[in-house]
Motif scaffolding. Structure first.
Motif, short mmCIF file in Angstrom:
data_model
loop_
_atom_site.label_atom_id
_atom_site.label_comp_id
_atom_site.label_asym_id
_atom_site.label_seq_id
_atom_site.Cartn_x
_atom_site.Cartn_y
_atom_site.Cartn_z
N GLY A 226 0.81 -1.20 0.00
CA GLY A 226 0.00 0.00 0.00
C GLY A 226 0.84 1.26 0.00
O GLY A 226 2.08 1.21 0.00
N ALA B 120 -0.12 6.36 3.76
CA ALA B 120 -1.53 6.13 4.10
C ALA B 120 -1.82 6.29 5.59
O ALA B 120 -2.86 6.84 5.98
N ALA B 121 -0.91 5.82 6.45
CA ALA B 121 -1.14 5.87 7.89
C ALA B 121 -1.19 7.30 8.43
O ALA B 121 -1.73 7.53 9.52
N GLU C 215 -9.30 2.41 1.91
CA GLU C 215 -8.86 1.03 2.04
C GLU C 215 -7.94 0.64 0.89
O GLU C 215 -6.98 -0.12 1.06
N LYS D 47 -4.37 1.50 1.49
CA LYS D 47 -3.68 0.63 2.44
C LYS D 47 -3.34 -0.74 1.83
O LYS D 47 -2.51 -1.47 2.37
#
Length: 327
Positions: free
Chosen positions: A284, A288-289, A296, A299
């Motif tokens: 991913g 993203a975090a 989704e 990720k």
């Protein structure tokens, strides 16, 4: 308009470090870019993003784990010892710390002359005259030749480092955060010196830094790295006026404005959350975090660096979707 001549092409470059049992630190993971003759390519990102490792792998100081660095049509990581020596004559590096990169036991004359001696370029009085010429070229005096590094200020030591890099008349120089260890008042002087030398000598630079305002000042094009990957790449003016990746937008919002009123009213985009570990990274998008727009899909699937506008590349699922809709 004549097509620009590519000096260096980096293809899917990877540099991994084994840091323990089944633990791999992916410092540079699939980076792609080209550097044209006579230009300055800026490489920016937070500390630990892999930009210095990328620069050193491009220089051949690190052996690539995968990918290619094509210099003037030849992959430097496939060169034999004699060919590598010829490459080092055409490509040099200016290091971040101007003190630890200079041998304290050597005089300035011997530091600058080391490359000249290795490549057998000048001897005797010619060598001495060349070293004096280089010192004057970087704003120092020939009287400095017999002094030792500890007798100079940080800015002067970096000028010695620049003179050493220029000594064997290279075409390409990696500038590895050459101003980060210097006082703010000296940084602009060093950057302006690099610009002046580029014009006079026709040099090509890879300029690595985390000071975004200085990168804008010197660079023709800029690549933004995050955790070993390139997330955005564009012409300098385009990137600074129209950043597209959420990470780039956050970095740009942190650039100080010299007008106190405008600085106070400026909206800053905070980056929340911890930087993920580059050791055995998950699939991913690596941002993203910490991204408020992450879905989704972000990720699960790693976004590829894609041209969304002419000459403007972004690795972001959301930007691609918005661009596809013409918004």
């Amino acid at each position: 308009m004549a097509e620009k001549e590519v000096l260096i092409e980096v293809k899917d470059l990877k540099k991994y470090f084994n840091v323990g049992k089944n633990a791999v630190l992916k410092a540079v993971d699939g980076v792609n870019f080209k550097i044209y003759k006579g230009e300055t390519l800026g490489l920016v990102g937070e500390s630990g993003c892999g930009k210095t490792t990328c620069g050193k792998t491009v220089m051949g100081l690190y052996e690539a784990t995968g990918g290619q660095v094509i210099f003037d049509g030849v992959d430097i990581h496939s060169l034999h010892k004699k060919e590598k020596k010829e490459f080092t004559k055409r490509a040099q590096i200016i290091f971040q710390d101007p003190y630890s990169s200079l041998n304290p036991r050597m005089t300035v004359e011997d530091i600058i002359g080391e490359g000249i001696d290795i490549h057998g370029l000048y001897k005797g009085e010619e060598r001495r005259q060349r070293i004096h010429q280089l010192l004057e070229m970087v704003g120092l005096n020939k009287e400095h030749a017999l002094r030792f590094p500890h007798e100079f200020s940080g800015g002067q030591r970096q000028r010695i480092g620049i003179a050493r890099a220029l000594a064997i008349e290279p075409e390409f120089i990696v500038c590895d955060e050459p101003i980060s260890a210097l006082d703010v008042s000296i940084q602009a002087q060093v950057v302006n010196l690099l610009i002046k030398l580029q014009k006079e000598l026709g040099l090509t630079y890879l300029f690595i830094a985390h000071d975004l305002s200085m990168v804008k000042h010197i660079s023709d094009r800029v690549g933004v790295m995050y955790l070993g990957s390139m997330v955005e790449f564009a012409d300098s003016d385009e990137l600074y006026s129209k950043p597209l990746h959420p990470y780039t937008k956050a970095l740009m919002s942190a650039i100080p404005i010299p007008d106190p009123k405008a600085e106070k009213e400026k909206k800053r985009i905070p980056i929340e959350g911890e930087i993920p570990s580059p050791i055995n990274p998950k699939p991913g998008c690596r941002f993203a975090a910490r991204c408020k727009y992450a879905t989704e899909a972000c990720k699960q699937t790693t976004p590829e660096l894609t041209e969304v506008l002419p000459g403007h590349f972004v690795a972001c699922h959301r930007v691609k979707e918005v661009n596809a809709l013409g918004l």
